[in-house]
Design a protein around this motif. Structure first.
Motif, mmCIF file in Angstrom:
data_model
loop_
_atom_site.group_PDB
_atom_site.id
_atom_site.type_symbol
_atom_site.label_atom_id
_atom_site.label_comp_id
_atom_site.label_asym_id
_atom_site.label_seq_id
_atom_site.Cartn_x
_atom_site.Cartn_y
_atom_site.Cartn_z
ATOM 1 N N SER A 385 2.506 21.433 -10.919
ATOM 2 C CA SER A 385 3.467 20.620 -10.275
ATOM 3 C C SER A 385 2.825 20.028 -8.866
ATOM 4 N N LEU A 386 2.177 20.783 -7.965
ATOM 5 C CA LEU A 386 1.686 20.374 -6.960
ATOM 6 C C LEU A 386 0.665 19.369 -7.163
ATOM 7 N N LEU A 387 -0.283 19.651 -8.272
ATOM 8 C CA LEU A 387 -1.213 18.388 -8.754
ATOM 9 C C LEU A 387 -0.522 17.104 -8.805
ATOM 10 N N PHE A 388 0.392 17.090 -9.711
ATOM 11 C CA PHE A 388 0.997 15.716 -9.880
ATOM 12 C C PHE A 388 1.637 15.158 -8.580
ATOM 13 N N GLY A 389 2.171 16.059 -7.872
ATOM 14 C CA GLY A 389 2.743 15.656 -6.436
ATOM 15 C C GLY A 389 1.677 14.868 -5.676
ATOM 16 N N LEU A 390 0.487 15.619 -5.770
ATOM 17 C CA LEU A 390 -0.684 15.127 -4.865
ATOM 18 C C LEU A 390 -1.095 13.771 -5.292
ATOM 19 N N ILE A 391 -1.017 13.368 -6.614
ATOM 20 C CA ILE A 391 -1.527 12.307 -7.363
ATOM 21 C C ILE A 391 -0.604 11.031 -6.817
ATOM 22 N N LEU A 392 0.718 11.512 -6.880
ATOM 23 C CA LEU A 392 1.902 10.529 -6.492
ATOM 24 C C LEU A 392 1.635 10.143 -4.685
ATOM 25 N N LEU A 393 1.236 11.207 -4.216
ATOM 26 C CA LEU A 393 1.204 11.118 -2.470
ATOM 27 C C LEU A 393 0.035 10.072 -2.524
ATOM 28 N N ILE A 394 -1.153 10.359 -3.246
ATOM 29 C CA ILE A 394 -2.419 9.437 -2.933
ATOM 30 C C ILE A 394 -1.856 7.996 -3.489
ATOM 31 N N SER A 395 -1.208 7.953 -4.381
ATOM 32 C CA SER A 395 -0.868 6.769 -5.134
ATOM 33 C C SER A 395 0.216 5.762 -4.157
ATOM 34 N N PHE A 396 0.930 6.555 -3.552
ATOM 35 C CA PHE A 396 1.916 5.837 -2.482
ATOM 36 C C PHE A 396 1.040 5.436 -1.009
ATOM 37 N N VAL A 397 0.207 6.377 -0.771
ATOM 38 C CA VAL A 397 -0.804 5.906 0.473
ATOM 39 C C VAL A 397 -1.349 4.773 -0.123
ATOM 40 N N LYS A 398 -1.968 4.743 -1.141
ATOM 41 C CA LYS A 398 -2.650 3.539 -1.631
ATOM 42 C C LYS A 398 -1.891 2.208 -1.593
ATOM 43 N N LEU A 399 -0.494 2.507 -2.172
ATOM 44 C CA LEU A 399 0.469 1.370 -1.972
ATOM 45 C C LEU A 399 0.816 0.741 -0.742
ATOM 46 N N PHE A 400 1.033 1.815 0.220
ATOM 47 C CA PHE A 400 1.341 1.489 1.474
ATOM 48 C C PHE A 400 0.162 0.828 2.349
ATOM 49 N N ILE A 401 -0.974 0.944 2.055
ATOM 50 C CA ILE A 401 -2.125 0.240 2.437
ATOM 51 C C ILE A 401 -2.156 -1.107 2.018
#
Length: 416
Positions: A385-401
Protein backbone atom coordinates in the motif's frame (compact mmCIF):
# COMPACT_ATOMS: atom_id res chain seq x y z
CA UNK A 1 6.49 -17.10 -48.07
CA UNK A 2 5.11 -13.60 -48.70
CA UNK A 3 3.67 -13.56 -45.18
CA UNK A 4 7.11 -14.20 -43.64
CA UNK A 5 8.68 -11.60 -45.95
CA UNK A 6 6.17 -9.04 -44.71
CA UNK A 7 6.81 -10.04 -41.08
CA UNK A 8 10.50 -9.42 -41.59
CA UNK A 9 9.76 -5.85 -42.69
CA UNK A 10 10.76 -3.60 -39.79
CA UNK A 11 8.09 -1.08 -40.77
CA UNK A 12 5.38 -3.43 -39.49
CA UNK A 13 4.28 -3.47 -35.82
CA UNK A 14 4.19 -7.29 -35.68
CA UNK A 15 7.49 -9.12 -36.19
CA UNK A 16 8.29 -12.81 -36.43
CA UNK A 17 9.80 -12.82 -32.92
CA UNK A 18 6.52 -11.54 -31.47
CA UNK A 19 4.73 -14.56 -32.93
CA UNK A 20 7.41 -16.92 -31.63
CA UNK A 21 7.21 -15.44 -28.14
CA UNK A 22 3.40 -15.68 -28.16
CA UNK A 23 3.64 -19.35 -29.20
CA UNK A 24 6.20 -19.97 -26.45
CA UNK A 25 3.91 -18.45 -23.81
CA UNK A 26 0.97 -20.50 -25.07
CA UNK A 27 3.12 -23.63 -24.80
CA UNK A 28 4.18 -22.99 -21.18
CA UNK A 29 1.14 -21.16 -19.83
CA UNK A 30 -0.27 -22.90 -16.73
CA UNK A 31 -3.59 -24.65 -17.19
CA UNK A 32 -4.67 -23.41 -13.78
CA UNK A 33 -5.84 -20.02 -12.62
CA UNK A 34 -8.34 -18.33 -10.34
CA UNK A 35 -10.69 -21.27 -9.79
CA UNK A 36 -13.95 -19.36 -9.24
CA UNK A 37 -13.67 -17.68 -12.63
CA UNK A 38 -11.60 -19.95 -14.85
CA UNK A 39 -13.05 -23.28 -13.66
CA UNK A 40 -16.49 -22.30 -12.41
CA UNK A 41 -18.23 -19.10 -13.52
CA UNK A 42 -16.83 -18.75 -17.03
CA UNK A 43 -17.32 -22.34 -18.24
CA UNK A 44 -20.73 -22.38 -16.56
CA UNK A 45 -21.83 -19.21 -18.40
CA UNK A 46 -20.26 -20.46 -21.61
CA UNK A 47 -22.22 -23.69 -21.39
CA UNK A 48 -25.41 -21.80 -20.52
CA UNK A 49 -25.02 -19.74 -23.70
CA UNK A 50 -24.11 -22.87 -25.66
CA UNK A 51 -27.27 -24.62 -24.43
CA UNK A 52 -29.76 -21.73 -24.43
CA UNK A 53 -28.22 -19.29 -26.92
CA UNK A 54 -26.28 -16.07 -26.42
CA UNK A 55 -29.49 -14.04 -26.18
CA UNK A 56 -30.43 -15.84 -22.95
CA UNK A 57 -27.11 -15.65 -21.10
CA UNK A 58 -28.34 -12.74 -18.97
CA UNK A 59 -30.93 -15.16 -17.53
CA UNK A 60 -28.01 -16.87 -15.81
CA UNK A 61 -26.24 -15.30 -12.85
CA UNK A 62 -23.61 -13.58 -14.99
CA UNK A 63 -22.57 -10.05 -14.05
CA UNK A 64 -20.28 -9.39 -17.03
CA UNK A 65 -20.54 -6.88 -19.84
CA UNK A 66 -21.64 -8.01 -23.33
CA UNK A 67 -18.29 -8.13 -25.16
CA UNK A 68 -16.91 -10.92 -23.01
CA UNK A 69 -20.18 -12.83 -23.07
CA UNK A 70 -20.00 -12.87 -26.87
CA UNK A 71 -16.55 -14.41 -26.44
CA UNK A 72 -17.79 -17.03 -23.98
CA UNK A 73 -20.58 -17.97 -26.37
CA UNK A 74 -18.19 -18.57 -29.27
CA UNK A 75 -15.76 -20.38 -26.98
CA UNK A 76 -18.56 -22.80 -26.13
CA UNK A 77 -19.48 -23.22 -29.79
CA UNK A 78 -15.88 -24.02 -30.67
CA UNK A 79 -15.60 -26.59 -27.85
CA UNK A 80 -18.91 -28.21 -28.75
CA UNK A 81 -19.79 -29.94 -25.48
CA UNK A 82 -20.10 -29.30 -21.76
CA UNK A 83 -17.19 -31.63 -21.00
CA UNK A 84 -14.81 -29.84 -23.36
CA UNK A 85 -15.94 -26.38 -22.21
CA UNK A 86 -14.99 -27.22 -18.62
CA UNK A 87 -11.87 -29.20 -19.53
CA UNK A 88 -10.44 -26.51 -21.82
CA UNK A 89 -11.49 -23.34 -19.99
CA UNK A 90 -7.79 -22.52 -19.48
CA UNK A 91 -7.61 -21.85 -23.24
CA UNK A 92 -9.40 -18.55 -22.60
CA UNK A 93 -5.98 -17.34 -21.46
CA UNK A 94 -4.78 -17.57 -25.07
CA UNK A 95 -7.46 -15.07 -26.07
CA UNK A 96 -6.56 -12.65 -23.25
CA UNK A 97 -2.88 -12.98 -24.11
CA UNK A 98 -3.55 -11.59 -27.59
CA UNK A 99 -4.60 -8.33 -25.93
CA UNK A 100 -1.49 -8.24 -23.71
CA UNK A 101 0.54 -8.40 -26.91
CA UNK A 102 -1.79 -6.04 -28.76
CA UNK A 103 -1.47 -3.34 -26.11
CA UNK A 104 2.34 -3.60 -25.93
CA UNK A 105 2.75 -3.55 -29.71
CA UNK A 106 0.24 -0.73 -30.20
CA UNK A 107 2.08 1.50 -27.73
CA UNK A 108 5.52 0.65 -29.11
CA UNK A 109 4.34 1.28 -32.68
CA UNK A 110 2.27 4.42 -32.07
CA UNK A 111 4.93 6.10 -29.92
CA UNK A 112 7.99 4.96 -31.92
CA UNK A 113 9.03 8.51 -32.86
CA UNK A 114 9.47 9.45 -29.20
CA UNK A 115 12.09 6.85 -28.19
CA UNK A 116 15.17 5.20 -29.65
CA UNK A 117 15.34 1.91 -27.69
CA UNK A 118 14.91 -1.15 -29.90
CA UNK A 119 12.38 -3.86 -29.04
CA UNK A 120 10.96 -1.62 -26.33
CA UNK A 121 7.69 -3.59 -26.31
CA UNK A 122 9.51 -6.33 -24.40
CA UNK A 123 9.65 -4.06 -21.37
CA UNK A 124 6.00 -5.06 -21.14
CA UNK A 125 6.12 -8.53 -22.65
CA UNK A 126 8.95 -9.65 -20.34
CA UNK A 127 7.27 -7.88 -17.42
CA UNK A 128 5.88 -10.44 -14.96
CA UNK A 129 3.69 -7.82 -13.34
CA UNK A 130 2.12 -7.06 -16.72
CA UNK A 131 1.59 -10.69 -17.77
CA UNK A 132 0.59 -12.08 -14.37
CA UNK A 133 -3.14 -11.32 -14.69
CA UNK A 134 -3.38 -13.31 -17.91
CA UNK A 135 -0.75 -16.02 -17.65
CA UNK A 136 -1.08 -16.92 -13.96
CA UNK A 137 -4.39 -15.48 -12.76
CA UNK A 138 -6.35 -16.11 -15.95
CA UNK A 139 -8.18 -12.78 -15.97
CA UNK A 140 -9.37 -10.50 -18.77
CA UNK A 141 -7.98 -7.15 -17.58
CA UNK A 142 -5.80 -6.87 -20.69
CA UNK A 143 -8.90 -6.61 -22.89
CA UNK A 144 -10.45 -3.33 -21.62
CA UNK A 145 -6.98 -1.85 -21.06
CA UNK A 146 -6.08 -2.44 -24.71
CA UNK A 147 -9.34 -0.86 -25.86
CA UNK A 148 -8.69 2.24 -23.74
CA UNK A 149 -5.11 2.54 -25.01
CA UNK A 150 -6.21 2.16 -28.63
CA UNK A 151 -8.98 4.71 -28.07
CA UNK A 152 -6.53 7.31 -26.73
CA UNK A 153 -4.00 6.64 -29.50
CA UNK A 154 -6.61 6.90 -32.26
CA UNK A 155 -8.07 10.11 -30.84
CA UNK A 156 -4.64 11.72 -30.56
CA UNK A 157 -3.70 10.61 -34.09
CA UNK A 158 -7.11 11.79 -35.38
CA UNK A 159 -8.18 8.32 -36.47
CA UNK A 160 -11.64 9.34 -35.41
CA UNK A 161 -13.78 6.47 -36.68
CA UNK A 162 -11.47 3.90 -35.12
CA UNK A 163 -11.48 5.99 -31.97
CA UNK A 164 -15.28 5.89 -31.81
CA UNK A 165 -15.15 2.11 -32.15
CA UNK A 166 -12.50 1.47 -29.48
CA UNK A 167 -13.82 4.04 -26.99
CA UNK A 168 -17.31 2.55 -27.20
CA UNK A 169 -16.01 -0.99 -27.01
CA UNK A 170 -13.95 -0.28 -23.89
CA UNK A 171 -17.09 0.45 -21.85
CA UNK A 172 -18.83 -2.69 -23.10
CA UNK A 173 -15.85 -4.84 -22.14
CA UNK A 174 -15.59 -3.61 -18.56
CA UNK A 175 -17.62 -0.87 -16.93
CA UNK A 176 -14.63 0.42 -14.95
CA UNK A 177 -13.31 1.83 -18.22
CA UNK A 178 -15.78 4.67 -17.67
CA UNK A 179 -13.08 6.45 -15.63
CA UNK A 180 -11.25 7.09 -18.93
CA UNK A 181 -14.21 8.76 -20.65
CA UNK A 182 -12.94 12.25 -19.62
CA UNK A 183 -9.76 11.58 -21.63
CA UNK A 184 -11.81 10.61 -24.65
CA UNK A 185 -13.82 13.82 -24.29
CA UNK A 186 -10.72 16.03 -23.82
CA UNK A 187 -9.09 14.66 -26.96
CA UNK A 188 -12.34 14.86 -28.89
CA UNK A 189 -12.76 18.54 -27.98
CA UNK A 190 -9.15 19.26 -28.91
CA UNK A 191 -9.40 17.52 -32.29
CA UNK A 192 -12.63 19.25 -33.27
CA UNK A 193 -11.24 22.59 -32.14
CA UNK A 194 -8.47 22.07 -34.69
CA UNK A 195 -10.89 21.23 -37.47
CA UNK A 196 -14.61 20.87 -36.87
CA UNK A 197 -16.33 18.46 -39.22
CA UNK A 198 -20.05 17.88 -38.75
CA UNK A 199 -20.10 14.90 -41.10
CA UNK A 200 -17.17 13.27 -39.28
CA UNK A 201 -18.91 13.74 -35.93
CA UNK A 202 -22.05 12.16 -37.37
CA UNK A 203 -20.06 9.19 -38.64
CA UNK A 204 -18.42 8.77 -35.23
CA UNK A 205 -21.83 8.70 -33.57
CA UNK A 206 -22.97 6.19 -36.18
CA UNK A 207 -19.97 3.93 -35.51
CA UNK A 208 -20.62 4.12 -31.77
CA UNK A 209 -24.29 3.26 -32.20
CA UNK A 210 -23.55 0.40 -34.61
CA UNK A 211 -20.98 -1.01 -32.17
CA UNK A 212 -23.50 -0.90 -29.35
CA UNK A 213 -26.19 -2.45 -31.55
CA UNK A 214 -23.83 -5.26 -32.54
CA UNK A 215 -23.11 -6.05 -28.89
CA UNK A 216 -26.64 -5.58 -27.54
CA UNK A 217 -28.83 -6.86 -30.40
CA UNK A 218 -28.88 -10.51 -29.22
CA UNK A 219 -30.23 -9.40 -25.84
CA UNK A 220 -32.67 -6.87 -27.32
CA UNK A 221 -34.13 -9.46 -29.68
CA UNK A 222 -33.93 -12.22 -27.05
CA UNK A 223 -35.89 -10.21 -24.48
CA UNK A 224 -33.08 -10.08 -21.90
CA UNK A 225 -31.96 -6.47 -22.44
CA UNK A 226 -33.36 -5.33 -19.10
CA UNK A 227 -31.37 -8.06 -17.39
CA UNK A 228 -28.29 -6.42 -18.88
CA UNK A 229 -29.45 -3.04 -17.53
CA UNK A 230 -29.85 -4.65 -14.11
CA UNK A 231 -26.25 -5.93 -14.25
CA UNK A 232 -25.02 -2.40 -15.06
CA UNK A 233 -27.12 -0.83 -12.31
CA UNK A 234 -25.97 -3.31 -9.68
CA UNK A 235 -22.30 -3.33 -10.69
CA UNK A 236 -21.49 -0.71 -8.02
CA UNK A 237 -22.05 -2.57 -4.78
CA UNK A 238 -21.66 -6.10 -6.14
CA UNK A 239 -18.70 -6.71 -3.78
CA UNK A 240 -19.57 -4.52 -0.75
CA UNK A 241 -16.24 -4.80 1.02
CA UNK A 242 -13.85 -2.01 1.94
CA UNK A 243 -11.23 -3.87 -0.08
CA UNK A 244 -11.52 -6.99 -2.17
CA UNK A 245 -7.83 -7.90 -1.79
CA UNK A 246 -6.56 -4.59 -3.19
CA UNK A 247 -3.61 -3.46 -1.08
CA UNK A 248 -4.63 0.17 -1.12
CA UNK A 249 -5.24 3.13 1.19
CA UNK A 250 -7.68 1.22 3.39
CA UNK A 251 -4.94 -1.12 4.62
CA UNK A 252 -3.20 1.97 6.00
CA UNK A 253 -6.28 3.61 7.53
CA UNK A 254 -8.11 0.68 9.12
CA UNK A 255 -6.78 -1.64 11.82
CA UNK A 256 -9.21 -4.43 10.93
CA UNK A 257 -8.88 -6.56 7.80
CA UNK A 258 -10.55 -4.44 5.03
CA UNK A 259 -11.65 -7.58 3.18
CA UNK A 260 -13.91 -8.47 6.11
CA UNK A 261 -15.52 -5.03 6.54
CA UNK A 262 -18.69 -4.02 4.72
CA UNK A 263 -18.18 -0.67 2.99
CA UNK A 264 -21.63 0.47 4.10
CA UNK A 265 -20.28 0.92 7.62
CA UNK A 266 -19.96 4.58 8.56
CA UNK A 267 -17.15 6.81 9.74
CA UNK A 268 -17.75 10.49 10.63
CA UNK A 269 -21.24 10.35 9.17
CA UNK A 270 -20.31 8.84 5.79
CA UNK A 271 -19.99 5.23 4.66
CA UNK A 272 -16.58 3.96 3.66
CA UNK A 273 -17.84 3.70 0.08
CA UNK A 274 -18.83 7.38 0.05
CA UNK A 275 -15.49 8.34 1.57
CA UNK A 276 -13.82 6.45 -1.29
CA UNK A 277 -15.92 8.29 -3.87
CA UNK A 278 -15.22 11.61 -2.18
CA UNK A 279 -11.47 11.01 -2.19
CA UNK A 280 -11.49 9.80 -5.79
CA UNK A 281 -13.51 12.65 -7.26
CA UNK A 282 -11.85 15.29 -5.09
CA UNK A 283 -8.31 14.22 -5.93
CA UNK A 284 -9.24 13.59 -9.57
CA UNK A 285 -10.26 17.23 -9.86
CA UNK A 286 -6.68 18.16 -8.93
CA UNK A 287 -5.18 15.59 -11.28
CA UNK A 288 -7.11 16.96 -14.26
CA UNK A 289 -6.06 20.61 -13.75
CA UNK A 290 -2.81 20.44 -15.78
CA UNK A 291 -4.24 18.58 -18.81
CA UNK A 292 -7.35 20.77 -18.89
CA UNK A 293 -5.24 23.93 -18.64
CA UNK A 294 -2.86 22.76 -21.36
CA UNK A 295 -5.75 21.76 -23.63
CA UNK A 296 -7.30 25.18 -23.11
CA UNK A 297 -4.02 26.86 -24.14
CA UNK A 298 -3.79 24.69 -27.27
CA UNK A 299 -7.35 25.54 -28.27
CA UNK A 300 -7.31 29.25 -27.34
CA UNK A 301 -3.96 30.04 -28.95
CA UNK A 302 -4.52 27.60 -31.85
CA UNK A 303 -1.43 25.52 -31.15
CA UNK A 304 -0.70 21.92 -32.13
CA UNK A 305 -0.32 19.27 -29.45
CA UNK A 306 3.32 18.25 -28.96
CA UNK A 307 5.25 15.53 -27.15
CA UNK A 308 4.97 17.34 -23.81
CA UNK A 309 1.18 17.41 -24.13
CA UNK A 310 1.07 13.73 -25.08
CA UNK A 311 3.29 12.79 -22.12
CA UNK A 312 1.06 14.83 -19.80
CA UNK A 313 -1.99 13.04 -21.17
CA UNK A 314 -0.54 9.60 -20.39
CA UNK A 315 0.72 10.71 -16.98
CA UNK A 316 -2.75 12.01 -16.10
CA UNK A 317 -4.44 8.82 -17.29
CA UNK A 318 -2.04 6.59 -15.36
CA UNK A 319 -2.47 8.68 -12.21
CA UNK A 320 -6.26 8.44 -12.47
CA UNK A 321 -6.05 4.67 -12.94
CA UNK A 322 -3.83 4.32 -9.85
CA UNK A 323 -5.97 6.72 -7.83
CA UNK A 324 -9.14 4.79 -8.73
CA UNK A 325 -7.53 1.63 -7.37
CA UNK A 326 -5.97 3.27 -4.32
CA UNK A 327 -8.83 5.19 -2.68
CA UNK A 328 -12.07 3.46 -3.71
CA UNK A 329 -13.66 0.59 -1.84
CA UNK A 330 -14.62 -2.74 -3.49
CA UNK A 331 -11.32 -2.83 -5.40
CA UNK A 332 -9.89 -6.16 -6.54
CA UNK A 333 -6.17 -6.87 -6.46
CA UNK A 334 -6.02 -6.69 -10.27
CA UNK A 335 -7.51 -3.23 -10.71
CA UNK A 336 -4.14 -1.47 -10.82
CA UNK A 337 -3.31 -3.39 -14.01
CA UNK A 338 -4.25 -0.62 -16.52
CA UNK A 339 -1.78 1.75 -14.86
CA UNK A 340 1.14 -0.43 -16.01
CA UNK A 341 0.44 0.16 -19.70
CA UNK A 342 -0.38 3.84 -19.13
CA UNK A 343 2.80 4.56 -17.16
CA UNK A 344 4.68 2.65 -19.88
CA UNK A 345 3.32 5.06 -22.49
CA UNK A 346 4.37 8.00 -20.31
CA UNK A 347 7.84 6.46 -19.93
CA UNK A 348 8.32 6.07 -23.68
CA UNK A 349 7.55 9.74 -24.37
CA UNK A 350 9.14 11.33 -21.31
CA UNK A 351 12.03 8.80 -21.11
CA UNK A 352 11.44 8.62 -17.38
CA UNK A 353 10.93 4.97 -16.45
CA UNK A 354 10.81 5.09 -12.65
CA UNK A 355 7.02 5.21 -12.28
CA UNK A 356 6.61 2.40 -14.81
CA UNK A 357 9.05 0.25 -12.85
CA UNK A 358 7.41 1.04 -9.51
CA UNK A 359 3.85 0.31 -10.69
CA UNK A 360 5.02 -3.00 -12.22
CA UNK A 361 6.52 -4.04 -8.88
CA UNK A 362 3.55 -2.80 -6.84
CA UNK A 363 0.99 -4.58 -9.03
CA UNK A 364 2.99 -7.82 -8.95
CA UNK A 365 3.37 -7.56 -5.17
CA UNK A 366 -0.39 -7.21 -4.81
CA UNK A 367 -1.55 -9.97 -7.16
CA UNK A 368 1.06 -12.51 -6.10
CA UNK A 369 0.78 -11.42 -2.48
CA UNK A 370 -2.85 -12.44 -2.64
CA UNK A 371 -2.56 -15.41 -5.02
CA UNK A 372 0.83 -16.62 -3.69
CA UNK A 373 1.63 -18.53 -6.89
CA UNK A 374 5.32 -17.55 -6.77
CA UNK A 375 5.46 -16.41 -3.16
CA UNK A 376 7.18 -13.18 -4.20
CA UNK A 377 5.61 -10.99 -1.52
CA UNK A 378 6.05 -12.32 2.05
CA UNK A 379 5.51 -8.86 3.53
CA UNK A 380 2.42 -7.29 5.06
CA UNK A 381 -0.07 -5.71 2.63
CA UNK A 382 0.64 -2.32 4.22
CA UNK A 383 4.09 -2.23 2.59
CA UNK A 384 2.56 -2.68 -0.87
CA UNK A 385 0.00 0.00 0.00
CA UNK A 386 2.83 2.39 0.84
CA UNK A 387 4.44 1.65 -2.53
CA UNK A 388 1.21 2.54 -4.34
CA UNK A 389 1.04 5.67 -2.21
CA UNK A 390 4.60 6.58 -3.22
CA UNK A 391 3.70 6.16 -6.89
CA UNK A 392 0.78 8.55 -6.47
CA UNK A 393 2.91 11.04 -4.54
CA UNK A 394 5.54 11.14 -7.30
CA UNK A 395 2.80 11.46 -9.92
CA UNK A 396 1.20 14.38 -8.08
CA UNK A 397 4.58 16.12 -7.75
CA UNK A 398 5.15 15.76 -11.49
CA UNK A 399 1.66 17.09 -12.21
CA UNK A 400 2.23 20.03 -9.84
CA UNK A 401 5.43 20.91 -11.71
CA UNK A 402 3.48 20.69 -14.96
CA UNK A 403 0.89 23.09 -13.55
CA UNK A 404 3.57 25.68 -12.80
CA UNK A 405 5.06 25.28 -16.28
CA UNK A 406 1.65 25.57 -17.94
CA UNK A 407 0.90 28.75 -16.00
CA UNK A 408 4.19 30.22 -17.21
CA UNK A 409 3.41 29.13 -20.79
CA UNK A 410 0.00 30.81 -20.59
CA UNK A 411 1.51 34.10 -19.41
CA UNK A 412 4.09 33.97 -22.21
CA UNK A 413 1.40 33.39 -24.82
CA UNK A 414 -0.65 36.33 -23.53
CA UNK A 415 2.35 38.66 -23.79
CA UNK A 416 2.91 37.80 -27.46
Amino acid sequence: MKIFQRLSDNSLPIQWHHLLFYILLVAVIPHTGFWFDLNNDWPRWSYYAFEHGLSQIYNSDTNYMPFYLHGLYWFGKLQGSKELIYANSYQLKYFFLLFDFGCALALAWALRKYYSVKLVEYLLLFNLGYLYCTVIWGQLDSVPTTMVVLGIICLYERKMLWAAFFCTLSIYVKLQAIIFVPFFVILLVYQFSQKFDTWLLAKMLGISLLTQLWLLSPFIWGGTFWNFIKVVRESVGFFPRVSWNAYNLWYLLIKEDPTLLNDTLTFAGLTYKKWGFLLFFGLSALVFIPILARTYILIWFKKIADADYYALLWLTASTIATLFFFVNTQMHERYSYPAIALYFAYALISRQYALFALISVAHLANVDGMNKYFGLNPFKPEYTSLLFGLILLISFVKLFIQTKNIRLEYLQQKLR
